[in-house]
Design an enzyme around this catalytic site. Structure first.
Site, PDB file in Angstrom:
ATOM      1  N   PHE A   6       0.842  -1.196   0.000  1.00 42.86           N
ATOM      2  CA  PHE A   6       0.000   0.000   0.000  1.00 42.86           C
ATOM      3  C   PHE A   6       0.876   1.245   0.000  1.00 42.86           C
ATOM      4  O   PHE A   6       1.774   1.397   0.821  1.00 42.86           O
ATOM      5  CB  PHE A   6      -0.907   0.018   1.231  1.00 42.86           C
ATOM      6  N   GLY A   7       0.578   2.153  -0.919  1.00 43.26           N
ATOM      7  CA  GLY A   7       1.276   3.433  -0.979  1.00 43.26           C
ATOM      8  C   GLY A   7       0.329   4.567  -0.655  1.00 43.26           C
ATOM      9  O   GLY A   7      -0.789   4.622  -1.173  1.00 43.26           O
ATOM     10  N   TYR A   8       0.759   5.478   0.196  1.00 44.21           N
ATOM     11  CA  TYR A   8      -0.059   6.626   0.610  1.00 44.21           C
ATOM     12  C   TYR A   8       0.663   7.949   0.393  1.00 44.21           C
ATOM     13  O   TYR A   8       0.141   9.007   0.683  1.00 44.21           O
ATOM     14  CB  TYR A   8      -0.481   6.488   2.071  1.00 44.21           C
ATOM     15  N   GLY A   9       1.876   7.869  -0.130  1.00 41.69           N
ATOM     16  CA  GLY A   9       2.675   9.054  -0.448  1.00 41.69           C
ATOM     17  C   GLY A   9       3.111   8.976  -1.899  1.00 41.69           C
ATOM     18  O   GLY A   9       2.295   8.742  -2.785  1.00 41.69           O
ATOM     19  N   GLU A  86      12.445   3.317   1.266  1.00 47.57           N
ATOM     20  CA  GLU A  86      11.705   3.676   2.481  1.00 47.57           C
ATOM     21  C   GLU A  86      12.552   3.443   3.740  1.00 47.57           C
ATOM     22  O   GLU A  86      12.005   3.216   4.817  1.00 47.57           O
ATOM     23  CB  GLU A  86      10.405   2.867   2.562  1.00 47.57           C
TER      24      GLU A  86
END
Length: 189
Positions: A6-9, A86
């Site tokens: 999941f990517g949120y940025g 990350e």
């Protein structure tokens, strides 16, 4: 075996790895905050930028995109890439991804990278700050991946493209634009 991430940025607009499928959705129990210092992408050790992380929040939701990666070798390649990209995010957790079409999770056990507020494990954690102070920091910081304000504006644009609203990001983006337009602020072009 299949891996979901999941990517949120920045992963929303620039995955940087090969994937089999992309699903837009949200996770529950978290909200996006700009408390993580970036000394390797959107800032420097002397002038850290601010990037998104997740903070546990009752009733919170965070929109983003999940990526399916299959094949053991490809999974290992992607995880190695993300562990480097990350590296300032010290926690990996597994969450459920929801879509608007169902109240049940669309995908379970989705990996997400989080930068915790634990300064011993995450020395780049900046924590909350006044909106104007954050905007000034974002407007003036630049790192190897470019200006910090570009990150904020690209994230806002990427979320709008997937039909997601983030009120805090909208307020922060507005404040950053005001800061960039002010006469007394110098910033890199």
């Amino acid at each position: 075996m299949v891996l979901w991430i999941f990517g949120y940025g920045s992963l929303i607009w620039k995955a940087g790895f090969n994937y089999d499928e992309r699903v837009v959705g949200f996770i529950k129990g978290y909200r996006r905050v700009f408390h993580q210092g970036s000394t390797d992408h959107r800032g420097t050790p002397e002038n850290p930028g601010r990037t998104a992380t997740l903070e546990a929040h009752d009733g919170g939701i965070c929109w983003g995109a999940a990526y399916r990666v299959s094949g053991h070798d490809n999974e290992q390649l992607v995880l190695s890439y993300l562990d480097l990209r990350e590296k300032q995010y010290d926690r990996k957790v597994f969450v459920d991804l929801y879509t608007e079409s169902s109240s049940e999770p669309a995908i379970t056990d989705v990996l997400v990278y989080i930068a915790s507020p634990d300064k011993k494990k995450n020395p780049n954690y900046l924590g909350p700050a006044d909106m104007k102070d954050m905007a000034l920091q974002i407007a003036t910081c630049v790192g190897p991946s470019g200006p910090n304000y570009e990150y904020i504006f690209r994230l806002e644009e990427a979320l709008l493209e997937i039909g997601a609203l983030d009120d805090e990001l909208a307020k922060l983006s507005c404040e950053v634009r005001k800061t960039l337009q002010s006469e007394d602020t110098t910033y890199p072009l």
